[in-house]
Design an enzyme around this catalytic site. Structure first.
Site, short mmCIF file in Angstrom:
data_model
loop_
_atom_site.label_atom_id
_atom_site.label_comp_id
_atom_site.label_asym_id
_atom_site.label_seq_id
_atom_site.Cartn_x
_atom_site.Cartn_y
_atom_site.Cartn_z
N LYS A 38 0.82 -1.23 0.00
CA LYS A 38 0.00 0.00 0.00
C LYS A 38 0.84 1.26 0.00
O LYS A 38 0.45 2.27 -0.60
CB LYS A 38 -1.00 0.03 1.17
CG LYS A 38 -0.43 -0.28 2.54
CD LYS A 38 -0.41 -1.78 2.79
CE LYS A 38 0.62 -2.16 3.82
NZ LYS A 38 0.13 -2.91 4.91
N GLU A 66 -5.62 -6.49 -3.89
CA GLU A 66 -6.63 -6.71 -2.84
C GLU A 66 -6.01 -6.70 -1.45
O GLU A 66 -6.59 -6.16 -0.50
CB GLU A 66 -7.34 -8.04 -3.08
CG GLU A 66 -8.48 -8.32 -2.14
CD GLU A 66 -9.56 -7.26 -2.21
OE1 GLU A 66 -10.26 -7.18 -3.21
OE2 GLU A 66 -9.69 -6.47 -1.25
N VAL A 109 -5.23 -3.33 1.09
CA VAL A 109 -6.15 -2.65 2.01
C VAL A 109 -6.91 -3.71 2.80
O VAL A 109 -7.61 -4.54 2.22
CB VAL A 109 -7.17 -1.76 1.26
CG1 VAL A 109 -8.07 -1.03 2.25
CG2 VAL A 109 -6.45 -0.77 0.35
N GLY A 131 3.36 -10.55 13.57
CA GLY A 131 3.48 -10.34 12.13
C GLY A 131 2.51 -9.32 11.57
O GLY A 131 2.32 -9.24 10.37
N LYS A 179 -3.86 3.38 2.86
CA LYS A 179 -5.04 2.56 2.53
C LYS A 179 -6.26 3.44 2.27
O LYS A 179 -7.05 3.18 1.34
CB LYS A 179 -5.32 1.60 3.68
CG LYS A 179 -4.24 0.54 3.82
CD LYS A 179 -4.37 -0.18 5.15
CE LYS A 179 -3.35 -1.29 5.30
NZ LYS A 179 -3.27 -1.81 6.68
P1 NDP Z 1 8.50 -8.91 5.74
O1 NDP Z 1 9.39 -7.82 6.23
O2 NDP Z 1 8.08 -9.97 6.67
O3 NDP Z 1 9.17 -9.62 4.46
C1 NDP Z 1 9.78 -8.90 3.44
C2 NDP Z 1 10.46 -9.89 2.50
O4 NDP Z 1 10.93 -9.16 1.38
C3 NDP Z 1 11.65 -10.62 3.10
O5 NDP Z 1 11.64 -11.96 2.69
C4 NDP Z 1 12.87 -9.89 2.49
O6 NDP Z 1 13.97 -10.72 2.25
C5 NDP Z 1 12.31 -9.45 1.16
N1 NDP Z 1 12.97 -8.24 0.70
C6 NDP Z 1 12.97 -7.03 1.28
N2 NDP Z 1 13.69 -6.17 0.56
C7 NDP Z 1 14.14 -6.85 -0.50
C8 NDP Z 1 14.95 -6.53 -1.60
N3 NDP Z 1 15.43 -5.30 -1.75
N4 NDP Z 1 15.22 -7.50 -2.53
C9 NDP Z 1 14.73 -8.74 -2.38
N5 NDP Z 1 13.94 -9.12 -1.34
C10 NDP Z 1 13.67 -8.19 -0.43
O7 NDP Z 1 7.20 -8.19 5.12
P2 NDP Z 1 5.70 -8.65 5.13
O8 NDP Z 1 5.60 -10.00 4.57
O9 NDP Z 1 5.08 -8.39 6.45
O10 NDP Z 1 5.03 -7.58 4.15
C11 NDP Z 1 5.24 -7.64 2.76
C12 NDP Z 1 4.34 -6.61 2.07
O11 NDP Z 1 2.98 -6.93 2.35
C13 NDP Z 1 4.53 -5.16 2.55
O12 NDP Z 1 4.32 -4.30 1.47
C14 NDP Z 1 3.43 -5.00 3.59
O13 NDP Z 1 3.03 -3.65 3.73
C15 NDP Z 1 2.33 -5.81 2.95
N6 NDP Z 1 1.32 -6.32 3.85
C16 NDP Z 1 1.70 -6.98 4.98
C17 NDP Z 1 0.75 -7.52 5.82
C18 NDP Z 1 1.10 -8.23 7.08
O14 NDP Z 1 0.19 -8.60 7.82
N7 NDP Z 1 2.40 -8.48 7.34
C19 NDP Z 1 -0.67 -7.37 5.52
C20 NDP Z 1 -0.97 -6.65 4.29
C21 NDP Z 1 0.02 -6.16 3.50
P3 NDP Z 1 14.81 -11.43 3.44
O15 NDP Z 1 13.88 -12.47 3.97
O16 NDP Z 1 16.00 -12.02 2.78
O17 NDP Z 1 15.11 -10.35 4.42
N1 HSE Z 2 0.83 -3.25 9.27
C1 HSE Z 2 -0.43 -3.43 8.66
C2 HSE Z 2 -1.51 -3.41 9.73
C3 HSE Z 2 -0.47 -4.74 7.91
O1 HSE Z 2 -1.17 -3.49 10.91
O2 HSE Z 2 -2.68 -3.29 9.39
C4 HSE Z 2 -1.70 -4.89 7.08
O3 HSE Z 2 -1.72 -3.98 6.03
#
Ligand code: NDP
Ligand code: HSE
Length: 433
Positions: A107, A131, A134, A189, A207
């Site tokens: 987002k 999807e 948000v 998480g 969002k």
């Molecule tokens: P994390 O920080 O848990 O994971 C990020 C991942 O991306 C890691 O595996 C990391 O690699 C990889 N990464 C980061 N930078 C790079 C890079 N420059 N090149 C290659 N790989 C990279 O994030 P989330 O899973 O929590 O979130 C991911 C996305 O989803 C974000 O945009 C977040 O806003 C969105 N989101 C998250 C939600 C949640 O509940 N967590 C809910 C809704 C949306 P490595 O493992 O090697 O460090």
């Molecule tokens: N950090 C975000 C939240 C993840 O707490 O709602 C979902 O977008």
């Protein structure tokens, strides 16, 4: 298993909280997902920052790569779950140029570069689906973008950030402090890599801007979203809201506003006092809920898990299946819709009720000074409660009638210099049920 259609290669960028669960579900439910998509979905690779990081055993090590560039260039669908803006943008655009459809949960990136990403996807004739960006698992993007495409949405109000809802709920029901609750949200998480994005309202603002753009067919500049986070919310504020029959929630609100210059759009994120009867007041923990007020459909509420790995992966995979179906059948997801081009509203265009808490000297005449300061700005009082302190001061909780927002903001500034007022403790909008 379908079909004569060639298989589609899926590139997953990021293998953290969400990416790991997307990979798991793609592998565990690949046959079923492929059947729904109408073609075989093949996980081509998973881009990460480091190959040394310990990962869930479900993640095949031989699919991990640090060469995200070449991965996106051989993908049919790029699933961006890295977060951050610059590198994620570059990789998404690289995928689009190579003809891939894009699914993202990012987002922060979408809200800041919405126009460019859409233009490039539209020009390339590929899908841009988001999807999960948000409200996590809650299908509100599709609801606004597709299900309500035939209606006129007037207002969107919601709890759009799971972390801050978790924190406020823990403060309200268990007496936790902000720091302890944020740490727990990180462990679960829910929180962004940098949780200040949650706590200071940036995540909810992104969002709200995305939903506003979809609902009002207008590009919304993030700089036009007014934003206040939950850092200043104290246990005393929560107690004052409780005494008034309410609860404090961080809200994202996007609405059409009629002005003499024509219709405008207001997008705001701030903590607000909600009466307990409000449908959003009972949203607990990291859950999200978005209420849409539409001209013909009336009030609709979308509710569910707003964060978390498996929950968010559900929304991501829904988009992957949709993008794959389009590639098989030749259809497309809706393009960007910007025909309304509404200007941003100003505080003078908006109305609000406010709960203002003041620490005042407990002596004759102070209440008169306070009510005079409000009256001078045309703000009328709905109720006042006074609670004595133990040091010659008292706490006043003033709830106003609806007034113009610019007048309320001037009032709160003026109250800080009003005779007898020792401190402006807080000022929160109050929503109607
Ligand atoms: P994390 O920080 O848990 O994971 C990020 C991942 O991306 C890691 O595996 C990391 O690699 C990889 N990464 C980061 N930078 C790079 C890079 N420059 N090149 C290659 N790989 C990279 O994030 P989330 O899973 O929590 O979130 C991911 C996305 O989803 C974000 O945009 C977040 O806003 C969105 N989101 C998250 C939600 C949640 O509940 N967590 C809910 C809704 C949306 P490595 O493992 O090697 O460090
Ligand atoms: N950090 C975000 C939240 C993840 O707490 O709602 C979902 O977008």
């Amino acid at each position: 298993m379908p079909s004569a259609a060639p298989s589609l290669s899926i590139a997953v960028l990021g293998c953290g909280t969400v990416g790991t669960q997307v990979v798991r579900l793609l592998l565990e439910q690949g046959e079923e997902l492929s059947a729904r998509a109408g073609t075989r979905l093949e996980l081509a690779g998973i881009a990460v920052r480091s190959l040394e990081t310990e990962r869930d055993p479900v993640v095949p090590r031989d699919l991990l790569t640090t060469d995200a560039e070449s991965l996106v260039e051989r993908a049919d669908v790029v699933v961006e779950l890295m977060g951050g803006t610059e590198r994620a943008r570059d990789l998404i655009l690289r995928g689009i140029e190579a003809g891939a459809s894009v699914v993202t949960a990012n987002k922060a990136l979408l809200a800041s570069q919405y126009g460019e990403l859409f233009s490039r996807a539209d020009a390339a004739g590929v899908d841009l689906l988001f999807e999960a960006a948000v409200a996590g698992a809650v299908p509100v993007v599709r609801g606004v973008r597709e299900s309500l495409a035939g209606d006129r949405i007037e207002r969107v109000i919601g709890i759009m950030n799971g972390t801050t809802n978790y924190v406020l709920d823990a403060m309200t029901t268990a007496g936790w402090d902000v720091d302890a609750a944020v740490t727990r949200a990180q462990e679960l998480g829910y929180a962004e890599a940098d949780p200040t994005a949650d706590v200071d309202g940036h995540d909810a603002a992104a969002k709200a801007a995305i939903l506003a753009a979809l609902a009002f067919h207008t590009r919304v500049d993030l700089r036009d979203v007014t934003r206040e986070g939950i850092r200043g919310v104290t246990p005393e504020d929560i107690e004052a809201a409780r005494e008034a029959g309410g609860v404090i929630k961080l809200l994202g609100i996007a609405e059409r506003v009629a002005t003499p210059q024509g219709e405008r759009v207001a997008v705001q994120v701030h903590p607000a006092v909600l009466p307990l009867e409000h449908p959003l007041a009972s949203v607990r923990g990291a859950f999200n809920a978005v209420v849409l007020e539409a001209q013909a459909a009336g009030r609709l509420m979308f509710y569910g898990a707003g964060a978390g790995g498996p929950e968010t992966a559900s929304a991501v995979l829904g988009d992957v299946v949709a993008a794959a179906r389009h590639r098989v059948t030749g259809g497309r997801a809706p393009a960007e819709s910007t025909h309304a081009t509404l200007a941003p509203a100003r505080p003078a265009d908006l109305g609000a009720r406010m709960q203002i808490r003041l620490r005042v000297a407990d002596r004759p005449g102070v209440l008169a000074h306070v009510s005079t300061a409000l009256a001078q700005h045309g703000v009328s009082i709905e109720s006042v409660r006074q609670r004595p302190g133990d040091d010659g001061s008292a706490t006043l909780t003033v709830v106003t009638h609806e007034a113009r927002l610019d007048a309320l903001l001037r009032t709160t500034a003026a109250l800080q210099a009003t005779t007898g007022v020792e401190e402006l403790l807080s000022a929160y909008r109050v929503e109607q049920a």
